[in-house]
Design an enzyme around this catalytic site. Sequence first.
Site, mmCIF file in Angstrom:
data_model
loop_
_atom_site.group_PDB
_atom_site.id
_atom_site.type_symbol
_atom_site.label_atom_id
_atom_site.label_comp_id
_atom_site.label_asym_id
_atom_site.label_seq_id
_atom_site.Cartn_x
_atom_site.Cartn_y
_atom_site.Cartn_z
ATOM 1 N N HIS A 56 12.744 7.660 3.941
ATOM 2 C CA HIS A 56 11.695 8.194 3.066
ATOM 3 C C HIS A 56 12.366 8.523 1.724
ATOM 4 O O HIS A 56 12.805 9.648 1.484
ATOM 5 C CB HIS A 56 11.057 9.441 3.670
ATOM 6 C CG HIS A 56 10.183 10.172 2.690
ATOM 7 N ND1 HIS A 56 8.997 9.669 2.239
ATOM 8 C CD2 HIS A 56 10.353 11.354 2.043
ATOM 9 C CE1 HIS A 56 8.461 10.509 1.369
ATOM 10 N NE2 HIS A 56 9.270 11.538 1.226
ATOM 11 N N ASP B 13 3.945 7.595 3.088
ATOM 12 C CA ASP B 13 4.296 6.320 2.441
ATOM 13 C C ASP B 13 3.393 5.195 2.965
ATOM 14 O O ASP B 13 2.950 4.342 2.198
ATOM 15 C CB ASP B 13 5.775 5.991 2.713
ATOM 16 C CG ASP B 13 6.655 7.180 2.375
ATOM 17 O OD1 ASP B 13 6.513 7.694 1.264
ATOM 18 O OD2 ASP B 13 7.439 7.627 3.233
#
Length: 328
Positions: free
Chosen positions: A186, A158
């Site tokens: 996440h 990410d």
Amino acid sequence: MTKPVRVAVTGAAGQIGYSLLFRIASGELFGPNTPVRLHLVELPAAIKGAEGTAMELEDCGFPTLDGIEIHDSPEKGFEGINWALLVGSKPRGPGMERNDLIRDNGPIFVAQGRALARAASDVRICVVGNPCNTNALIAQHNCRDVPATRFSAMTMLDENRAKAQLAIKAGVNVGQVKNLAIWGNHSSTMVPDFDNALIGNKPVTEVITDRKWLENDFFATVQKRGAAIIAARGKSSAASAASACIDHVKRFLTKTPSGEWFSAAVPSDGKLYDIPAGLIFSYPVRSKGDGTYEIVKDLKLTPFAREMIGRTTKELLEEREVVKDLLG
Ligand code: NAX
């Protein structure tokens, strides 16, 4: 002769495994002078695939590859390992709710946590398999013999995705973007913290002055990047996930330069940023260079960032509630 580093990769026959194992074996992760012994851990039904991958690993002729073991149980697979890269888990099926996925994958991490407690002592763990924060929480709770701070879940993909988007928007090389912390889970609630990030040593908000773009398009692109890749490729991210896993471990093994940080989901001690204790929460962290780390303190958070961090915290608390019976 240097003792080999033993690295277990679960889900070794899967798509991330197929990219990750070669990069570890090549010496990229631990350097050209450290031999690596790979423990490929798979479900019995996928052992044949792991054997195929092992043949290809041999065929690469990597001088750093000290040997390969293939195991169909975590007890054997985790024996004496120094790193456990927990990639294997069930993918989300059509029409499946996130909570169903959490319940389905939870038992895998109960078994793997217990196996780690029995088989490995000097070990650090990175969970990639989704939902990775909550899977890491389950493994950690079932492995009380290993200090909690040795467990982490991967949000480096990410971070890398967010940096790439900022670099494209600013028209600079991605190497110019630093200190992009991902906060929280996440999942699509993750918070890519552009306010504390830098482009070429200037605050991102001085280089990209369109705050509306940052709070809307940038956020949405990063949060939904995984889904966009599935829509385009018909399969989930694999090479980029493997690459991020290499980055994650490398960042823990390298002293973080002064004033910099990276993203990793690690246990909260309940003292920083109002995050409840015990959650595996992605923070800006700094490595001391030996696998140990500290969470960066005293970063300023805007009301927008605080609200977003509140949402991702709520989601992680709800996930913890769903698996509370698995937290041994
Ligand atoms: P694949 O379905 O290609 O491979 C998964 C492999 O895991 C299979 O070979 C399966 O046999 C094995 N497996 C399942 N249960 C196991 C167990 N108990 N022990 C050992 N092996 C087991 O998935 P892949 O694309 O490699 O993705 C793996 C995981 O990574 C998924 O959960 C996926 O959602 C997650 N991801 C996490 C990311 C992150 O940033 N944290 C990004 C990429 C990826 O989506």
